[in-house]
Scaffold this motif. Structure first.
Motif, PDB file in Angstrom:
ATOM      1  N   THR A  41       0.843  -1.313  -0.112  1.00  0.00           N
ATOM      2  CA  THR A  41      -0.061  -0.155   0.037  1.00  0.00           C
ATOM      3  C   THR A  41       1.016   1.431   0.067  1.00  0.00           C
ATOM      4  OG1 THR A  41      -0.059  -0.004   2.536  1.00  0.00           O
ATOM      5  CG2 THR A  41      -2.273  -0.992   1.118  1.00  0.00           C
ATOM      6  N   VAL A  45       1.582   3.102  -3.534  1.00  0.00           N
ATOM      7  CA  VAL A  45       0.705   4.415  -3.876  1.00  0.00           C
ATOM      8  C   VAL A  45       1.608   5.409  -4.122  1.00  0.00           C
ATOM      9  CG1 VAL A  45      -1.032   5.613  -3.040  1.00  0.00           C
ATOM     10  CG2 VAL A  45      -1.218   3.377  -2.691  1.00  0.00           C
ATOM     11  N   PHE A  74      -8.254   8.264  -7.549  1.00  0.00           N
ATOM     12  CA  PHE A  74      -8.983   7.066  -7.184  1.00  0.00           C
ATOM     13  C   PHE A  74      -8.137   6.252  -6.626  1.00  0.00           C
ATOM     14  CE2 PHE A  74     -10.005   2.628  -8.851  1.00  0.00           C
ATOM     15  CZ  PHE A  74     -11.402   2.689  -8.406  1.00  0.00           C
ATOM     16  N   THR A  75      -6.707   6.075  -6.864  1.00  0.00           N
ATOM     17  CA  THR A  75      -5.855   5.497  -5.955  1.00  0.00           C
ATOM     18  C   THR A  75      -5.711   5.873  -4.437  1.00  0.00           C
ATOM     19  OG1 THR A  75      -4.508   4.867  -8.135  1.00  0.00           O
ATOM     20  CG2 THR A  75      -3.432   4.495  -5.972  1.00  0.00           C
ATOM     21  N   LEU A  77      -7.989   7.052  -2.681  1.00  0.00           N
ATOM     22  CA  LEU A  77      -9.198   6.582  -2.084  1.00  0.00           C
ATOM     23  C   LEU A  77      -9.508   5.338  -1.935  1.00  0.00           C
ATOM     24  CD1 LEU A  77     -11.758   9.387  -4.128  1.00  0.00           C
ATOM     25  CD2 LEU A  77     -10.993   9.267  -1.630  1.00  0.00           C
ATOM     26  N   THR A  78      -9.115   4.459  -2.939  1.00  0.00           N
ATOM     27  CA  THR A  78      -9.408   3.050  -2.754  1.00  0.00           C
ATOM     28  C   THR A  78      -8.178   2.282  -2.074  1.00  0.00           C
ATOM     29  OG1 THR A  78      -8.266   2.553  -5.043  1.00  0.00           O
ATOM     30  CG2 THR A  78     -10.866   3.086  -4.619  1.00  0.00           C
ATOM     31  N   ALA A  79      -7.198   2.770  -2.135  1.00  0.00           N
ATOM     32  CA  ALA A  79      -5.787   1.845  -1.475  1.00  0.00           C
ATOM     33  C   ALA A  79      -6.073   1.538  -0.015  1.00  0.00           C
ATOM     34  CB  ALA A  79      -4.533   2.491  -1.759  1.00  0.00           C
ATOM     35  N   VAL A  81      -8.853   1.241   1.901  1.00  0.00           N
ATOM     36  CA  VAL A  81     -10.259   0.597   1.722  1.00  0.00           C
ATOM     37  C   VAL A  81      -9.628  -0.987   1.481  1.00  0.00           C
ATOM     38  CG1 VAL A  81     -12.456  -0.073   1.057  1.00  0.00           C
ATOM     39  CG2 VAL A  81     -11.835   2.133   1.240  1.00  0.00           C
ATOM     40  N   ILE A  82      -8.905  -1.047   0.504  1.00  0.00           N
ATOM     41  CA  ILE A  82      -8.387  -2.342   0.066  1.00  0.00           C
ATOM     42  C   ILE A  82      -7.547  -3.138   0.915  1.00  0.00           C
ATOM     43  CG2 ILE A  82      -7.083  -3.707  -1.601  1.00  0.00           C
ATOM     44  CD1 ILE A  82      -8.074  -1.638  -3.672  1.00  0.00           C
ATOM     45  N   HIS A  84      -7.438  -2.272   4.328  1.00  0.00           N
ATOM     46  CA  HIS A  84      -8.137  -2.512   5.313  1.00  0.00           C
ATOM     47  C   HIS A  84      -9.211  -4.085   5.455  1.00  0.00           C
ATOM     48  CE1 HIS A  84     -10.754  -2.007   8.970  1.00  0.00           C
ATOM     49  NE2 HIS A  84     -11.948  -2.516   8.392  1.00  0.00           N
TER      50      HIS A  84
END
Length: 116
Positions: A41, A45, A74-75, A77-79, A81-82, A84
């Motif tokens: 992560t 990122v 987008f990266t 925001l999503t990294a 969550v993924i 977690h």
């Protein structure tokens, strides 16, 4: 001025690519999923964001810059969550490994859920 911006863009892209390379090496070398999450992560990122910044500097004045900005957002925001979700699954799958975590806050959550 154009040459200076090209050198800055190339340097930022190179640093970002090196960070992404170290993240890939960390994913291969670390022994378990919880350890691999860090390299999957954070440096990945940051490396991608640096490559995108270098591309934006290089493509200044081009319409494609906004697509690169959207990819970066987008990266970002999503990294988390993924990471977690992967961390929760990895914790459940590797519960038998005692001493893996210094602080185990999820054990209290599981005990609370069993009481309900």
């Amino acid at each position: 001025m154009n040459a200076v911006l090209n050198v800055i863009a190339a340097t930022v892209i190179l640093v970002g690519a090196l960070l992404a390379l170290t993240a890939a090496i960390g994913i291969v070398r670390f022994p378990d999923t919880l350890s691999r999450m860090h390299s999957a992560t954070k440096p990945q990122v940051v490396g991608l964001i640096l490559v995108l910044i270098g591309a934006v500097i290089r493509l200044r004045g081009n319409i494609d810059i906004w697509m690169l900005v959207l990819v970066g957002l987008f990266t970002i925001l999503t990294a988390p969550v993924i990471a977690h979700m992967v961390g929760r699954v990895a914790y459940r799958e590797q519960r038998g490994r005692d001493g893996l975590l210094a602080v185990n806050e999820m054990a209290d959550d599981e005990l609370d859920q069993e009481d309900d």
